[in-house]
Motif scaffolding. Sequence first.
Motif, PDB file in Angstrom:
ATOM      1  N   ALA A 113       0.797  -1.232   0.000  1.00  0.00           N
ATOM      2  CA  ALA A 113       0.000   0.000   0.000  1.00  0.00           C
ATOM      3  C   ALA A 113       0.830   1.282   0.000  1.00  0.00           C
ATOM      4  CB  ALA A 113      -0.960   0.004   1.186  1.00  0.00           C
ATOM      5  N   PHE A 122      -1.239  -5.789   1.397  1.00  0.00           N
ATOM      6  CA  PHE A 122      -2.647  -6.166   1.345  1.00  0.00           C
ATOM      7  C   PHE A 122      -2.871  -7.323   0.389  1.00  0.00           C
ATOM      8  CE2 PHE A 122      -3.222  -2.122   3.324  1.00  0.00           C
ATOM      9  CZ  PHE A 122      -4.415  -2.224   4.010  1.00  0.00           C
ATOM     10  N   PRO A 166      -7.489   1.031   0.657  1.00  0.00           N
ATOM     11  CA  PRO A 166      -7.624  -0.392   0.342  1.00  0.00           C
ATOM     12  C   PRO A 166      -8.971  -0.746  -0.299  1.00  0.00           C
ATOM     13  CG  PRO A 166      -6.582  -0.108   2.465  1.00  0.00           C
ATOM     14  CD  PRO A 166      -7.060   1.257   2.040  1.00  0.00           C
ATOM     15  N   ALA A 169      -8.776   0.563  -3.919  1.00  0.00           N
ATOM     16  CA  ALA A 169      -7.904  -0.308  -4.718  1.00  0.00           C
ATOM     17  C   ALA A 169      -8.599  -1.625  -5.047  1.00  0.00           C
ATOM     18  CB  ALA A 169      -6.593  -0.561  -3.974  1.00  0.00           C
TER      19      ALA A 169
END
Length: 185
Positions: A113, A122, A166, A169
Amino acid sequence: MADSEWQVYGQRQVYGSPWVELWLADVEVPGVGRLDHHVVRMPRASTTAVVTDDQGRFLLIYRHRFITGRWGWEVPAGWADPGEAPAAAIAREVEEETGWRPGQVELMTEYDAMAGISDAHFRSYHVTGCTRIGEPTDISEATRVEWVSEAAVIKLLVGGEVPDGPSHAALSYYLGPHRLSHTVH
């Protein structure tokens, strides 16, 4: 210009907890010289899940993040407990945060990240075949849990209503490369 790596001469922990660690690294940066560089380490595996159903909807949670002071939509996410596999962790998190039990959990992608300052790694999963088992057991995670259409998810992403990195993404990866990789032969 030749490829060159930063030289690490040593590191020391400045702060540590089960959630986050702060380290100070003594490094030499090619072309710059030697300096102290902060490193944020995450001691547990981080996971996210794009949860979809057979109607093409996405399971999202709506919550407030006190650090940024923002409300927004997110995908289920969390950390693996010590000794817990990341896929098992995200299945547990989906169930705790949404009240839906995953059927299938498939790894979509992995990424770092903030590679310039953190080892936060992640793993993003695609979760399908969920069964409703009741209300979320972790009520601190969301004020709302909703199934949202793909068109609405795209509007949320474009409109800045998915401010969590996150989540942004994972949803963007699912809507782009993940789906394309399953249609290109």
